[in-house]
Design a protein around this motif. Sequence first.
Motif, PDB file in Angstrom:
ATOM      1  N   GLY A 287      59.964  27.940  54.668  1.00 34.03           N
ATOM      2  CA  GLY A 287      59.155  27.364  53.607  1.00 34.03           C
ATOM      3  C   GLY A 287      58.649  28.436  52.661  1.00 34.03           C
ATOM      4  O   GLY A 287      59.105  29.584  52.652  1.00 34.03           O
ATOM      5  N   ILE A 288      57.692  28.069  51.822  1.00 31.99           N
ATOM      6  CA  ILE A 288      57.130  29.003  50.856  1.00 31.99           C
ATOM      7  C   ILE A 288      56.049  29.833  51.536  1.00 31.99           C
ATOM      8  O   ILE A 288      55.090  29.296  52.071  1.00 31.99           O
ATOM      9  N   PRO A 289      56.165  31.161  51.549  1.00 32.00           N
ATOM     10  CA  PRO A 289      55.149  31.995  52.199  1.00 32.00           C
ATOM     11  C   PRO A 289      53.847  31.989  51.411  1.00 32.00           C
ATOM     12  O   PRO A 289      53.798  31.563  50.253  1.00 32.00           O
ATOM     13  N   PHE A 290      52.773  32.467  52.040  1.00 23.76           N
ATOM     14  CA  PHE A 290      51.451  32.433  51.416  1.00 23.76           C
ATOM     15  C   PHE A 290      51.394  33.270  50.152  1.00 23.76           C
ATOM     16  O   PHE A 290      50.573  33.025  49.267  1.00 23.76           O
ATOM     17  N   TYR A 291      52.259  34.266  50.019  1.00 23.45           N
ATOM     18  CA  TYR A 291      52.241  35.151  48.847  1.00 23.45           C
ATOM     19  C   TYR A 291      53.124  34.654  47.712  1.00 23.45           C
ATOM     20  O   TYR A 291      53.265  35.324  46.681  1.00 23.45           O
ATOM     21  N   GLY A 292      53.714  33.458  47.884  1.00 24.78           N
ATOM     22  CA  GLY A 292      54.495  32.868  46.804  1.00 24.78           C
ATOM     23  C   GLY A 292      55.954  33.286  46.809  1.00 24.78           C
ATOM     24  O   GLY A 292      56.469  33.834  47.787  1.00 24.78           O
ATOM     25  N   THR A 293      56.631  33.059  45.707  1.00 28.87           N
ATOM     26  CA  THR A 293      58.071  33.312  45.612  1.00 28.87           C
ATOM     27  C   THR A 293      58.436  34.429  44.631  1.00 28.87           C
ATOM     28  O   THR A 293      59.606  34.792  44.527  1.00 28.87           O
ATOM     29  N   ARG A 294      57.439  34.954  43.930  1.00 25.38           N
ATOM     30  CA  ARG A 294      57.728  36.040  42.981  1.00 25.38           C
ATOM     31  C   ARG A 294      57.731  37.370  43.736  1.00 25.38           C
ATOM     32  O   ARG A 294      56.812  38.189  43.655  1.00 25.38           O
ATOM     33  N   VAL A 295      58.797  37.559  44.494  1.00 25.46           N
ATOM     34  CA  VAL A 295      58.920  38.737  45.346  1.00 25.46           C
ATOM     35  C   VAL A 295      60.321  39.323  45.194  1.00 25.46           C
ATOM     36  O   VAL A 295      61.242  38.670  44.696  1.00 25.46           O
ATOM     37  N   LYS A 296      60.452  40.554  45.647  1.00 23.06           N
ATOM     38  CA  LYS A 296      61.780  41.143  45.791  1.00 23.06           C
ATOM     39  C   LYS A 296      62.242  40.834  47.210  1.00 23.06           C
ATOM     40  O   LYS A 296      61.591  41.227  48.175  1.00 23.06           O
ATOM     41  N   ARG A 297      63.350  40.117  47.332  1.00 20.97           N
ATOM     42  CA  ARG A 297      63.819  39.670  48.646  1.00 20.97           C
ATOM     43  C   ARG A 297      65.152  40.330  48.978  1.00 20.97           C
ATOM     44  O   ARG A 297      66.089  40.323  48.171  1.00 20.97           O
ATOM     45  N   LEU A 298      65.204  40.843  50.186  1.00 20.24           N
ATOM     46  CA  LEU A 298      66.414  41.492  50.674  1.00 20.24           C
ATOM     47  C   LEU A 298      66.942  40.725  51.880  1.00 20.24           C
ATOM     48  O   LEU A 298      66.248  40.612  52.895  1.00 20.24           O
TER      49      LEU A 298
ATOM     50  N   ASN B 221      55.224  44.225  45.237  1.00 16.89           N
ATOM     51  CA  ASN B 221      54.839  45.590  44.872  1.00 16.89           C
ATOM     52  C   ASN B 221      53.769  45.600  43.777  1.00 16.89           C
ATOM     53  O   ASN B 221      53.935  46.185  42.706  1.00 16.89           O
ATOM     54  N   ASP B 222      52.674  44.944  44.093  1.00 19.67           N
ATOM     55  CA  ASP B 222      51.502  44.967  43.217  1.00 19.67           C
ATOM     56  C   ASP B 222      50.281  44.696  44.089  1.00 19.67           C
ATOM     57  O   ASP B 222      50.398  44.256  45.236  1.00 19.67           O
ATOM     58  N   ILE B 223      49.108  44.952  43.547  1.00 15.97           N
ATOM     59  CA  ILE B 223      47.881  44.697  44.298  1.00 15.97           C
ATOM     60  C   ILE B 223      47.786  43.210  44.593  1.00 15.97           C
ATOM     61  O   ILE B 223      47.991  42.367  43.714  1.00 15.97           O
ATOM     62  N   TYR B 224      47.506  42.899  45.854  1.00 13.28           N
ATOM     63  CA  TYR B 224      47.412  41.502  46.265  1.00 13.28           C
ATOM     64  C   TYR B 224      46.030  41.268  46.854  1.00 13.28           C
ATOM     65  O   TYR B 224      45.572  42.019  47.729  1.00 13.28           O
ATOM     66  N   LEU B 225      45.368  40.225  46.365  1.00 12.95           N
ATOM     67  CA  LEU B 225      44.015  39.896  46.810  1.00 12.95           C
ATOM     68  C   LEU B 225      44.061  38.635  47.652  1.00 12.95           C
ATOM     69  O   LEU B 225      44.544  37.599  47.209  1.00 12.95           O
ATOM     70  N   LYS B 226      43.593  38.723  48.888  1.00 11.46           N
ATOM     71  CA  LYS B 226      43.519  37.578  49.789  1.00 11.46           C
ATOM     72  C   LYS B 226      42.080  37.432  50.260  1.00 11.46           C
ATOM     73  O   LYS B 226      41.574  38.270  51.020  1.00 11.46           O
ATOM     74  N   GLY B 227      41.419  36.372  49.797  1.00 13.09           N
ATOM     75  CA  GLY B 227      40.003  36.238  50.108  1.00 13.09           C
ATOM     76  C   GLY B 227      39.223  37.354  49.457  1.00 13.09           C
ATOM     77  O   GLY B 227      39.247  37.525  48.244  1.00 13.09           O
ATOM     78  N   SER B 228      38.555  38.149  50.259  1.00 13.30           N
ATOM     79  CA  SER B 228      37.771  39.268  49.744  1.00 13.30           C
ATOM     80  C   SER B 228      38.409  40.611  50.058  1.00 13.30           C
ATOM     81  O   SER B 228      37.779  41.654  49.909  1.00 13.30           O
TER      82      SER B 228
END
Length: 580
Positions: free
Chosen positions: A378-389, A466-473
Amino acid sequence: MQGTKKTYKLFLVGLLSGMSLFSLFAQSPFEPVYAEEAATIVDQVQLFTDRNIYTVDESIHFMAELRVFGGAELDSWSSMLYVELVSLDGKAMVHEKYRITGGRVNGSIHVPSGALTGDYLLKAYTRWMRNRETDSFSYTPLKIINPFRKELSASSVVITTQEMPVRVLYHEGILACSTSSSEYTAGDHILMKLSVEEQLMRQAMVCCVTVVPEGAIDLLGGQYQEGDRKRRQEPFRVSYLPDMGDRLPLSGSVVDSDQQPVPYTTLHFSLLGAFPDYYAAISDEKGRFNLSSSWGEGNQEFFVTPEQYESSDLEVRIDQEFDGRPGLSLSGEFSLSEEESELARKLTLNMQLSKAYRTLETSGAKTEKVDDGYRGKGIPFYGTRVKRLIIDDYVRLPNLEEVFINLVPEVQFYKKKGKTRIRIMSENNSIGVYKPLIMIDNISVFDEEALLALSPEKIERIDLVNDIYLKGSVAFGGILAIYSRKGDMAGIDLPEGSYFFDLQGIYQNAPEIELTILPGSRIPDTRNTIYWNSEVLVDRENPAEIPFRAPATPGNYVILVRALSPDGEILSASSRFTVE
C-alpha cells in the motif's frame, strides 16, 4: 489566572492536534502548575441501559451522554468513552472503546459466555476522568445469569452503610407515555405515544425508550452517584490528557535502569498489519510522552523502539488503556426474588433459542478471508514522492553497502566514535542537522553496520526521501525505508528496549435488525428487549409516536422513557401493558 486557564486549554488543543512546534517541549501539560486550572474542567457521564438483568451471550444496549463543565471555551473535549463490564471484586469481564459524537454514545457491549452468575457494574468514563478518583465514574448495576455454570461471581468486601453510594433517582411528571390499550395478543401492532407535559420545557429532548418484561429494568433509579459520603481526597494531577478528535491516544513514560524518568528521548512507534503507519514522539522533562494514532477497529499491533543513548538501558512504559484501579464496592450477597427467578428462566430460554436459530442461519454463510498482507504494502506513511529502487532490476551486489555506493549515492557513510553511520545527502543543506529515519519493514533500526552488511537477496525494494521530514514533533534528516522480501526484517536483530504491544481499537456496533415474523414462520420471537431506541426526539409541540410489535411470550411488560434535562436532571415516564 483566567489567562492561564485559556492558555492551558489552547496548549492542549495544539498538542493533541499534532502541532510541530519545538517550543511545546519547553512546557508540559503534565506540569503541576496547570493542575489547579485543569481541575476546573470536569467530565460527567450519564448512562442508560435497556435492562438491568441479562444472560450470558446477550448484548447490553446502552446510551451514554457526556457533559463537560468548565470547558465551555472548547467545542469538544473528550471524544472517546471507555466502557467496562466488571464484577463486584473489580475484575473486568470485557472492555470496549466508543466514539463520542455530539456528546453522546449509542452502543452495545457483549456479555461473555464465561461470565458467572452474579451482580456486576457497567462502568463508563472518559480518559480525562481518570485524573480523578474512580467514584467519579458512571456505574450502572446489573445482574448476569449464566445457566450453564453453578458458580457465583465473586462478591466485594462488605463496606459500611456510611460509605455506600446512592442511586440517581428519576423524576416523573414532565414526560408522559401511553399506549392505546393495556392488553394485547402476540404479534399485535402497538403504538406508543410520548409527549412533554411541562409547559416550561420548551427545549427539545432526546429520549431513550426501552420496552422489556416487567422486573427487567428499575423504574425508579439508574446509575450510582458519588453522594455526600466522605472519602480520601487526592490532589488533582494531570496524568492523562483527554481524547480529542478522530485519534486513538497513546501515552506513557521512559525510565532508565534505575527506574528514573528520562527526558527528551525520541520514541519510534510502528503500526503493523494491513495498513502500516509510523509515529514519533519525544518524552518531556518528566519523561512522559503523549501521542495519538488514527482510529481503527479491533486490536492494532504496534512496535515501540526507544532511541538508546551510549551505554543507556531505556524502558518504555505504556499507560494502561483502561483504568485498573478499584472502583465502587457494594455489599451483600447475590440473590434473586421469586419474580426475578421466573424472569431469568424466560430470558435464558429466549437466549438459547436465539443462539440455536442464529447458528442455523449462519451455518451456511461463507466468510471472506482478509488479506493482512505484509509490512510495506500500500501507500507508506511518507507518501509516494520518493526515489524507489527495486533490487531485482539490477545486478546482484554482495551487500547493501555496495548497493548504496553504486545505486543510491544519496546515502553516504561516515565514522563516528569508531562506528559507521548513515546520512542522506540533499539539495537542502539543513538536512544534516537531523538524524535520518532508517527503517526495515516499517520498524526503526539503529544498528547501521548490521544493516549495511545485509544481503540484497533478502531485500525487495528501497525507498528514499532525501529531504527533511517532519513526523509529529520530530524532524528527521530524510528517510531510508528498506523492505524485505518476506516481511521478516531480513533477519536483522530488533533494537534494544523495543517490544510489540496491542492497542485496542474502537468498537463498532453490529447493525440492529428489526425482527419481522411472517405468517407461518417457524422462527420464534426470542426478543428479551422488545424495543430499544435511544434517539427519540420530542418537545412540547411535537409529541412522538413509536410503533413496535407485541412479543410472543405472554406476560407483563413495561415501557420506560428517560431523558437528561438541560440542567442535568433525569426525567422519566413509564407505562405498562400485558400480552395474553
